[in-house]
Design an enzyme around this catalytic site. Structure first.
Site, mmCIF file in Angstrom:
data_model
loop_
_atom_site.group_PDB
_atom_site.id
_atom_site.type_symbol
_atom_site.label_atom_id
_atom_site.label_comp_id
_atom_site.label_asym_id
_atom_site.label_seq_id
_atom_site.Cartn_x
_atom_site.Cartn_y
_atom_site.Cartn_z
ATOM 1 C CE1 TYR A 50 -16.517 8.651 19.621
ATOM 2 C CE2 TYR A 50 -14.639 8.540 18.153
ATOM 3 C CZ TYR A 50 -15.916 8.136 18.497
ATOM 4 O OH TYR A 50 -16.574 7.218 17.705
ATOM 5 C CG ASN A 157 -24.594 4.287 15.012
ATOM 6 O OD1 ASN A 157 -24.201 3.127 15.131
ATOM 7 N ND2 ASN A 157 -23.882 5.320 15.461
ATOM 8 N N GLY A 212 -16.513 -4.883 21.568
ATOM 9 C CA GLY A 212 -16.025 -4.232 22.783
ATOM 10 C C GLY A 212 -15.268 -5.168 23.699
ATOM 11 N N GLY A 213 -14.682 -6.219 23.128
ATOM 12 C CA GLY A 213 -13.931 -7.197 23.926
ATOM 13 C C GLY A 213 -14.776 -8.337 24.452
ATOM 14 N NE ARG A 214 -21.035 -7.624 24.018
ATOM 15 C CZ ARG A 214 -21.144 -6.480 23.338
ATOM 16 N NH1 ARG A 214 -20.694 -5.361 23.861
ATOM 17 N NH2 ARG A 214 -21.691 -6.461 22.139
ATOM 18 C CG LEU A 215 -16.394 -11.344 19.846
ATOM 19 C CD1 LEU A 215 -15.759 -10.940 18.526
ATOM 20 C CD2 LEU A 215 -17.334 -12.527 19.631
ATOM 21 C CG ASP A 220 -22.734 -13.911 26.600
ATOM 22 O OD1 ASP A 220 -23.047 -14.266 25.464
ATOM 23 O OD2 ASP A 220 -21.860 -13.047 26.833
ATOM 24 N N GLY A 264 -4.673 0.999 20.485
ATOM 25 C CA GLY A 264 -3.527 1.893 20.386
ATOM 26 C C GLY A 264 -2.225 1.120 20.386
#
Length: 298
Positions: A50, A157, A212-215, A220, A264
């Site tokens: 990271y 994963n 990742g914020g797509r919601l 789409d 954060g």
């Protein structure tokens, strides 16, 4: 929310993947960690890579400012991904995985130095390595455990078969499988991963719980359906935000997952913790599932 030391990993985890992006001073990082503790969150999620290998050291700088803080938290970190970077002697022509005994031990020791601590609470293998030799991985785990460098181990994963294969070589349990899971990305419901967690009473760690914020931003059809349904359910259960609905939906799974928070922002952490007071009915849970899949259950 009272800190839960009885579980290897608590129900909420502070994720520090974006620590450098937050541009916190060591003192500000200390305040953020202390806020998490006040909210009952004692687990912190990291990885060697990271911030191009700098996030662990930045977190360690905060612990150095407040030495007593280390005893109040658990440090979870990951290893096994080697990018094609010249930085810190990692020159190479391709990104690759390395689950060799030598690399696992060297990475763990590097993390100990970065954090300024004498032990890691949990070490995860970041991604399954196509060349992984589970006997060699088990040797690395045993060496680190015997030396007191790492207390517990897990994976990230991994497929159920990969998890079972590594587990078969160990005399102690793997404590988690950190997986991607959200209302937007639900493969773990059907590929056996969450079934295995229930079978073994292993609490999965969920990364990217908000996709990742797509919601909240993607346009789409699936994201639009989900936002509409999350808003409806949120109104029904008295949620203050869509992310609270998501966290309540995730927490309802009987594997009792640990949710990795990627923010954060202290207020968003508090809101995430407060989501534990929200209760969904089964119909509401499946309504969100239906919004994601685009079809009803059979």
């Amino acid at each position: 929310m009272t800190p839960n030391f009885s579980r290897p990993i608590g129900r909420m985890v502070l994720g520090f993947w974006r620590l450098l992006e937050w541009q916190m001073s060591p003192q500000q990082c200390v305040a953020f960690i202390e806020h998490g503790i006040e909210q009952g969150i004692i687990d912190t999620d990291h990885a060697d890579i990271y911030g191009q290998y700098d996030c662990e050291a930045a977190f360690g700088a905060a612990l150095k400012v407040a030495p007593g803080l280390r005893e109040q938290i658990r440090i979870i970190t990951k290893c096994g991904i080697r990018p094609a970077l010249a930085k810190k002697g990692l020159a190479g022509k391709a990104n690759h995985y390395d689950s060799s005994k030598a690399h696992i031990i060297a990475s763990a020791q590097q993390s100990l130095q970065h954090f300024g601590t004498d032990h890691l609470d949990v070490l995860l293998i970041h991604r399954p390595d196509y060349l992984m030799n589970v006997d060699e991985m088990a040797e690395a785990f045993n060496t680190l455990k015997q030396n007191g460098d790492v207390l517990q181990f897990g994976v990230s994963n991994f497929t159920p078969s990969q998890f079972a294969m590594l587990k078969s070589r160990l005399d102690f349990p793997l404590v988690t499988n950190q997986i991607e899971f959200s209302p937007y990305e639900m493969k773990a419901l059907d590929d056996g991963t969450l079934d295995q967690c229930q079978q073994l009473r292993v609490h999965p760690m969920l990364w990217s719980p908000l996709a990742g914020g797509r919601l909240f931003s993607a346009q789409d059809e699936k994201a639009l359906r989900l936002r509409t349904t999350l808003e409806q359910v949120g109104n029904e259960i008295g949620a203050a935000s869509l992310d609270q609905v998501v966290f309540a939906w995730l927490a309802m799974h009987p594997s009792e997952p640990s949710i990795v928070l990627g923010t954060g922002n202290a207020e968003r952490v508090s809101a995430a913790v407060a989501s534990a007071q929200l209760k969904l009915e089964r119909e509401q849970w499946y309504r969100i599932w239906q919004a994601s899949t685009g079809h009803s259950v059979p």
